[in-house]
Scaffold this active site. Structure first.
Site, mmCIF file in Angstrom:
data_model
loop_
_atom_site.group_PDB
_atom_site.id
_atom_site.type_symbol
_atom_site.label_atom_id
_atom_site.label_comp_id
_atom_site.label_asym_id
_atom_site.label_seq_id
_atom_site.Cartn_x
_atom_site.Cartn_y
_atom_site.Cartn_z
ATOM 1 N N SER A 24 1.507 10.043 6.745
ATOM 2 C CA SER A 24 1.193 11.172 6.712
ATOM 3 C C SER A 24 2.319 11.855 6.822
ATOM 4 O O SER A 24 2.226 13.705 6.040
ATOM 5 C CB SER A 24 0.708 11.482 8.123
ATOM 6 O OG SER A 24 -0.257 11.476 7.948
ATOM 7 N N ARG A 28 3.947 15.448 3.279
ATOM 8 C CA ARG A 28 4.142 16.992 3.868
ATOM 9 C C ARG A 28 5.521 17.168 4.072
ATOM 10 O O ARG A 28 5.418 19.150 3.863
ATOM 11 C CB ARG A 28 3.090 17.080 5.417
ATOM 12 C CG ARG A 28 2.134 16.964 5.908
ATOM 13 C CD ARG A 28 1.402 16.899 7.032
ATOM 14 N NE ARG A 28 -0.052 16.532 7.566
ATOM 15 C CZ ARG A 28 -0.956 15.774 7.475
ATOM 16 N NH1 ARG A 28 -0.427 13.933 6.760
ATOM 17 N NH2 ARG A 28 -1.879 15.723 7.886
ATOM 18 N N ARG A 124 -14.034 7.771 -3.031
ATOM 19 C CA ARG A 124 -14.009 8.287 -1.685
ATOM 20 C C ARG A 124 -14.051 10.158 -1.707
ATOM 21 O O ARG A 124 -14.784 11.165 -2.576
ATOM 22 C CB ARG A 124 -12.137 8.742 -0.875
ATOM 23 C CG ARG A 124 -12.417 6.922 -0.341
ATOM 24 C CD ARG A 124 -10.745 6.829 -0.217
ATOM 25 N NE ARG A 124 -11.315 7.035 1.001
ATOM 26 C CZ ARG A 124 -9.809 7.450 1.482
ATOM 27 N NH1 ARG A 124 -8.416 7.128 1.135
ATOM 28 N NH2 ARG A 124 -9.892 7.831 3.282
ATOM 29 N N SER A 168 -11.354 14.981 10.949
ATOM 30 C CA SER A 168 -10.382 15.230 10.001
ATOM 31 C C SER A 168 -8.847 16.127 9.779
ATOM 32 O O SER A 168 -9.006 16.401 9.760
ATOM 33 C CB SER A 168 -11.117 14.923 8.803
ATOM 34 O OG SER A 168 -10.276 14.379 7.612
ATOM 35 N N GLN A 170 -7.444 15.368 6.966
ATOM 36 C CA GLN A 170 -7.381 15.468 6.279
ATOM 37 C C GLN A 170 -8.067 17.342 5.513
ATOM 38 O O GLN A 170 -7.293 17.968 5.197
ATOM 39 C CB GLN A 170 -7.286 14.450 5.269
ATOM 40 C CG GLN A 170 -6.631 13.689 5.409
ATOM 41 C CD GLN A 170 -7.113 12.366 4.106
ATOM 42 O OE1 GLN A 170 -8.111 11.989 4.128
ATOM 43 N NE2 GLN A 170 -6.300 11.443 5.010
ATOM 44 N N ASP A 316 -6.773 4.754 11.632
ATOM 45 C CA ASP A 316 -5.861 4.287 10.950
ATOM 46 C C ASP A 316 -5.970 2.708 11.519
ATOM 47 O O ASP A 316 -5.263 1.636 11.291
ATOM 48 C CB ASP A 316 -4.788 4.906 10.530
ATOM 49 C CG ASP A 316 -5.162 6.404 9.305
ATOM 50 O OD1 ASP A 316 -6.598 6.098 8.732
ATOM 51 O OD2 ASP A 316 -4.121 6.676 9.124
ATOM 52 N N LYS A 343 -12.757 4.805 4.070
ATOM 53 C CA LYS A 343 -11.936 4.639 3.888
ATOM 54 C C LYS A 343 -10.789 4.133 2.656
ATOM 55 O O LYS A 343 -11.997 4.106 1.727
ATOM 56 C CB LYS A 343 -10.484 4.310 5.113
ATOM 57 C CG LYS A 343 -10.882 4.535 7.235
ATOM 58 C CD LYS A 343 -10.025 6.014 6.737
ATOM 59 C CE LYS A 343 -9.919 6.938 7.970
ATOM 60 N NZ LYS A 343 -9.274 8.858 8.184
ATOM 61 N N ARG A 347 -13.813 -0.510 6.137
ATOM 62 C CA ARG A 347 -12.859 -1.102 7.201
ATOM 63 C C ARG A 347 -14.356 -1.790 7.909
ATOM 64 O O ARG A 347 -14.171 -2.416 8.684
ATOM 65 C CB ARG A 347 -11.929 0.394 7.415
ATOM 66 C CG ARG A 347 -10.949 0.148 6.739
ATOM 67 C CD ARG A 347 -9.967 1.209 7.288
ATOM 68 N NE ARG A 347 -8.964 1.241 6.221
ATOM 69 C CZ ARG A 347 -7.412 1.858 6.415
ATOM 70 N NH1 ARG A 347 -7.936 3.058 7.601
ATOM 71 N NH2 ARG A 347 -7.139 2.499 5.135
ATOM 72 N N ARG A 388 -4.023 -1.610 4.765
ATOM 73 C CA ARG A 388 -4.357 -2.036 5.858
ATOM 74 C C ARG A 388 -4.870 -3.238 6.598
ATOM 75 O O ARG A 388 -4.864 -4.036 7.498
ATOM 76 C CB ARG A 388 -4.586 -0.989 7.267
ATOM 77 C CG ARG A 388 -3.843 0.191 6.804
ATOM 78 C CD ARG A 388 -3.894 1.347 7.919
ATOM 79 N NE ARG A 388 -4.057 2.000 7.573
ATOM 80 C CZ ARG A 388 -2.298 2.797 8.015
ATOM 81 N NH1 ARG A 388 -1.355 2.437 7.662
ATOM 82 N NH2 ARG A 388 -2.119 4.057 7.304
#
Ligand code: S3P
Length: 433
Positions: A24, A28, A124, A168, A170, A316, A343, A347, A388
């Protein structure tokens, strides 16, 4: 044939390991560094497929990025108005964070752009970001809510008072990035705290924000001034080894130099509720993100009902938490986690399928899962291309009666290049097969 891992049973992890930089924060650093004035020195950068997609996109828009070493970047910012129109579609690969944050960054630009990605990303939801950006005056087209996302030039954006319908980071970050180019003061309210790396980095780059519980205000038109970014080890990558250590860390096992931003460490709280022995040793390092060595020891875990308020703080980490739950005595119940369905894979469904394949009794719920502790049998599981999920089932080998084959593991490189080597150093027998 897709790449796979073969994982053989072992009963111990030990020693000290390090995991690569935070995904993350790496994304950024490139995005904010690119629109800052001045040169941003980034250390600890995660050179994974996801972050390299962001790097490539920035280059396509005229940002020069020098890669001094795999983990050290020099980003030559072009300033608030300096991005150039990309000559072709921007391909975000598997990276949900990249596409959604770029939507915010590009919403108010004077040029058109198109963002797309791989098969998983193209499934997504993007309307959760497009919606608030349109309220700000952006013109955004999606394909029935999914990528490719086309962003058209608009003369100006205006501030918004936006209440997020879901927790979220995001979406919050995309709105804040668009708000940098909007007239007026934007306010974002979140239903529950989510990771705040964007807010911290904006502040480090000289942007004035006001933050109160669950709310952030930011005036548009502010410019960013380059500042060094020191990226800590990714808590979400450390999580696989934290759980490995609480299952089988003998005599103890340490993961060094991990980011412990409290908006990321819900897994530690959940594991402690399950009875885990976890010791956090803070490191004295200056920077905008707190860092620690995390020491874990084999513990008798018991099943719990996971408090829903911890879900966004460990969003996550659920695939690996489900492995811990399978190694606990009794039942673990997770609810309020419907976000896991959108995700890199669904998941909840993909983990339930894998657990069942390996003999762990579970019940899939619309917004969670119920898992009965037990022992894993050997068998073959399909990670459905989810990094993951693939790494989580590698850790199941610590309570397993036979070899596990994990299929479709290429995407581990999207977040954790070198996973196999670090796992082997810890004592896991994970081999590409
Ligand atoms: C991220 C936010 C989370 C997380 C993702 C990274 C970020 O996504 O799952 O891996 O860097 O902002 P959501 O905002 O969809 O919860």
């Amino acid at each position: 044939m897709t790449a796979r891992y073969r994982v053989s049973p072992v009963d111990q992890v030990r020693g000290r390991v390090r995991v690569p930089g935070d995904k993350s924060i790496s994304h950024r650093s490139l995005m904010l560094g690119g629109i800052a004035s001045g040169t941003t020195e980034v250390s600890g950068f995660l050179a994974s497929a996801d972050c390299l997609a962001t790097l490539e996109a920035q280059r396509q828009m005229g940002v020069q990025v020098e890669q001094l070493s795999p983990t050290q970047l020099r980003v030559h910012g072009v300033g608030a108005r300096g991005l150039a129109a990309p000559a072709r579609e921007l391909d975000m690969g598997n990276a949900g964070t990249a596409i959604r944050l770029f939507m915010g960054l590009l919403a108010g630009q004077p040029f058109a752009s198109t963002l797309t990605g791989d098969e998983s990303l193209r499934r997504r939801p993007m309307e959760r970001v497009a919606g608030p950006l349109r309220l700000m005056g952006a013109q955004i087209l999606t394909q029935e809510g999914k990528p490719p996302v086309k962003i058209l030039p608009v003369p100006t954006l205006h501030a918004v008072d936006y209440v997020l319908p879901m927790a979220s980071a995001q979406v919050k970050s995309a709105v804040l990035l668009a708000a940098l180019r909007a007239e007026g003061t934007t306010k974002v309210t979140e239903p529950a705290p989510t990771r705040d790396h964007t807010e911290r980095m904006l502040e480090a780059f000289g942007v004035q924000l006001r933050r109160e519980a669950g709310q952030v205000w930011m005036a548009g038109g502010q410019s960013l001034t380059a500042a060094p970014v020191s990226v800590p080890g990714d808590f979400s990558s450390a999580a696989f080894f934290i759980v490995a250590g609480v299952i089988a860390g003998l005599p103890g096992f340490t993961i060094e130099n991990v980011g412990i931003n409290p908006t990321r460490t819900g897994l530690l709280d959940i594991l402690r509720l399950m009875g885990a022995d976890i010791r956090v040793h803070p490191r004295n390092e200056a920077g905008t993100e707190p860092i620690a060595d995390i020491e874990v020891r084999a513990s008798s875990l018991k099943g719990i009902q996971v408090p829903e308020e911890l879900v966004p703080l460990s969003i996550d980490e659920f695939p690996i938490l489900f492995i811990a739950a399978a190694c606990a005595s009794g039942e673990t119940l997770v609810t309020g986690a419907e976000e896991l369905r959108v995700k890199e894979s669904d998941r909840l469904a993909v983990m339930a399928e894998g657990l069942t394949r390996l003999g762990i009794v579970n019940e899939l719920l619309p917004d969670g899962i119920r898992i009965q502790g037990g022992r894993f049998t050997g068998g073959t599981i399909d990670s459905h291309g989810d990094h993951r999920v693939a790494m989580s089932f590698s850790v199941a080998s610590l309570r397993c009666d036979g070899d596990i084959v994990v299929e479709d593991v290429e995407n581990v490189g999207t977040s954790f290049p070198g996973f196999v080597e670090v796992a082997q150093a810890a004592g896991l027998q994970v081999y590409p097969a």
